[in-house]
Design a protein around this motif. Structure first.
Motif, PDB file in Angstrom:
ATOM      1  N   ALA A  17       0.981  -1.172  -0.088  1.00  0.00           N
ATOM      2  CA  ALA A  17       0.069  -0.022   0.023  1.00  0.00           C
ATOM      3  C   ALA A  17       0.783   1.150   0.083  1.00  0.00           C
ATOM      4  O   ALA A  17       1.940   1.185   0.660  1.00  0.00           O
ATOM      5  N   GLY A  18       0.467   2.248  -0.701  1.00  0.00           N
ATOM      6  CA  GLY A  18       1.382   3.193  -0.771  1.00  0.00           C
ATOM      7  C   GLY A  18       0.354   4.509  -0.558  1.00  0.00           C
ATOM      8  O   GLY A  18      -0.561   4.516   0.451  1.00  0.00           O
ATOM      9  N   ASP A  19       0.487   5.806  -1.135  1.00  0.00           N
ATOM     10  CA  ASP A  19      -0.226   6.875  -0.996  1.00  0.00           C
ATOM     11  C   ASP A  19      -1.674   6.622  -1.421  1.00  0.00           C
ATOM     12  O   ASP A  19      -1.686   5.786  -2.453  1.00  0.00           O
ATOM     13  N   GLY A  20      -2.650   7.431  -0.930  1.00  0.00           N
ATOM     14  CA  GLY A  20      -4.154   7.278  -1.282  1.00  0.00           C
ATOM     15  C   GLY A  20      -4.774   6.479  -0.172  1.00  0.00           C
ATOM     16  O   GLY A  20      -4.339   6.341   0.605  1.00  0.00           O
ATOM     17  N   PRO A  21      -6.093   6.501  -0.469  1.00  0.00           N
ATOM     18  CA  PRO A  21      -7.058   5.920   0.426  1.00  0.00           C
ATOM     19  C   PRO A  21      -6.674   4.295   0.543  1.00  0.00           C
ATOM     20  O   PRO A  21      -6.198   3.779  -0.221  1.00  0.00           O
ATOM     21  N   LEU A  22      -7.021   4.052   1.523  1.00  0.00           N
ATOM     22  CA  LEU A  22      -6.698   2.615   2.076  1.00  0.00           C
ATOM     23  C   LEU A  22      -7.738   1.557   1.306  1.00  0.00           C
ATOM     24  O   LEU A  22      -8.776   2.071   1.010  1.00  0.00           O
ATOM     25  N   PRO A  23      -7.340   0.361   0.853  1.00  0.00           N
ATOM     26  CA  PRO A  23      -8.349  -0.270   0.220  1.00  0.00           C
ATOM     27  C   PRO A  23      -9.650  -0.801   1.008  1.00  0.00           C
ATOM     28  O   PRO A  23      -9.595  -1.008   2.089  1.00  0.00           O
ATOM     29  N   ALA A  82      -2.342   4.678  12.668  1.00  0.00           N
ATOM     30  CA  ALA A  82      -2.049   3.570  11.966  1.00  0.00           C
ATOM     31  C   ALA A  82      -2.477   3.973  10.325  1.00  0.00           C
ATOM     32  O   ALA A  82      -1.864   3.553   9.430  1.00  0.00           O
ATOM     33  N   ASN A  83      -3.556   4.266  10.175  1.00  0.00           N
ATOM     34  CA  ASN A  83      -4.250   4.502   8.968  1.00  0.00           C
ATOM     35  C   ASN A  83      -3.442   5.705   8.299  1.00  0.00           C
ATOM     36  O   ASN A  83      -3.317   5.751   7.020  1.00  0.00           O
ATOM     37  N   GLN A  84      -2.946   6.479   9.318  1.00  0.00           N
ATOM     38  CA  GLN A  84      -2.274   7.764   8.396  1.00  0.00           C
ATOM     39  C   GLN A  84      -0.699   7.246   7.975  1.00  0.00           C
ATOM     40  O   GLN A  84      -0.284   8.001   7.275  1.00  0.00           O
ATOM     41  N   TRP A  85      -0.467   6.232   8.512  1.00  0.00           N
ATOM     42  CA  TRP A  85       1.030   5.727   7.864  1.00  0.00           C
ATOM     43  C   TRP A  85       0.478   4.501   6.869  1.00  0.00           C
ATOM     44  O   TRP A  85       1.551   3.392   6.467  1.00  0.00           O
ATOM     45  N   TYR A  86      -0.607   4.349   6.586  1.00  0.00           N
ATOM     46  CA  TYR A  86      -1.198   3.241   5.483  1.00  0.00           C
ATOM     47  C   TYR A  86      -0.721   1.866   6.231  1.00  0.00           C
ATOM     48  O   TYR A  86      -0.333   0.922   5.512  1.00  0.00           O
ATOM     49  N   HIS A  87      -1.286   1.820   7.271  1.00  0.00           N
ATOM     50  CA  HIS A  87      -1.188   0.471   8.199  1.00  0.00           C
ATOM     51  C   HIS A  87      -2.774   0.436   8.546  1.00  0.00           C
ATOM     52  O   HIS A  87      -3.472   1.341   8.482  1.00  0.00           O
ATOM     53  N   THR A  88      -3.238  -0.804   8.510  1.00  0.00           N
ATOM     54  CA  THR A  88      -4.712  -1.042   9.109  1.00  0.00           C
ATOM     55  C   THR A  88      -4.660  -2.274  10.114  1.00  0.00           C
ATOM     56  O   THR A  88      -3.890  -3.220   9.960  1.00  0.00           O
TER      57      THR A  88
END
Length: 152
Positions: A17-23, A82-88
Motif C-alpha cells: 500500500a502506498g499513498d492514497g486511500p486505504l483499500p 496506523a491509517n495515517q501511515w497506511y497500516h490497517t
C-alpha cells in the motif's frame, strides 16, 4: 464475491500500500476487528483496566501490546495513527479486566518482557511494537501476564 481468508489477503495487499486511500477490503477487515472488540467490551465494560493486542498490516507489519483504562478509545487512537501511515488493523484482542492502574502497568510490563524474550530482534524502535511477529504469541503473552497479575 466471497473471500475465504480476508485477513490474509489484506496482509499481502497492505505490504504494498502506498499513498492514497486505504483499500476497501482493508477497511472492512479493520471495521470487523473493531466490532469484535466492541462486542467484548459491551458485555464486560468499556471503562475497565485492560491490556490489548493489535495486529497492524502494512509495509512494516507489527503487533502492538499496550495497556489502557479506556481500551476502546485508545485502540481508536492507534487505528487513526496506523491509517495515517497506511497500516490497517487486522485483529485485536482485549484482556479480561485488571484491578487497577498499578496491576495494569505490572501486567503490561510482564507481557512486553515475555514478547521481548520470544522475539528479541523484533522491537527495534519501541518497547510496545514488535515487527513481523505472531498475533497469537502476543495474545498468549498478554493472557498469561494478566492471569499472573490477577491471581497472585
Amino acid at each position: 464475491m466471497l473471500v475465504k481468508n480476508p485477513r490474509s489477503l489484506v496482509r499481502r495487499l497492505m505490504r504494498h500500500a502506498g499513498d492514497g486511500p486505504l483499500p476497501v477490503l482493508a477497511l472492512r477487515v479493520q471495521d470487523r476487528a473493531r466490532e469484535e472488540v466492541r462486542e467484548v467490551l459491551s458485555t464486560d465494560g468499556f471503562d475497565e483496566h485492560r491490556l490489548y493486542v493489535l495486529e497492524l498490516a502494512g509495509s512494516r507489519p507489527r503487533i502492538k501490546i499496550g495497556y489502557s483504562s479506556d481500551p476502546w478509545g485508545r485502540i481508536a487512537q492507534h487505528v487513526r495513527q496506523a491509517n495515517q501511515w497506511y497500516h490497517t488493523l487486522i485483529r485485536a484482542h482485549v484482556s479480561e479486566p485488571l484491578h487497577d492502574k498499578d496491576s495494569g502497568k505490572q501486567a503490561e510490563d510482564t507481557a512486553l518482557a515475555f514478547m521481548r524474550r520470544l522475539y528479541p530482534e523484533a522491537a527495534p524502535s519501541s518497547r510496545e511494537f514488535f515487527m513481523g511477529t505472531d498475533f497469537r504469541a502476543g495474545k498468549t503473552c498478554v493472557e498469561v501476564a494478566v492471569s499472573l497479575t490477577n491471581y497472585t
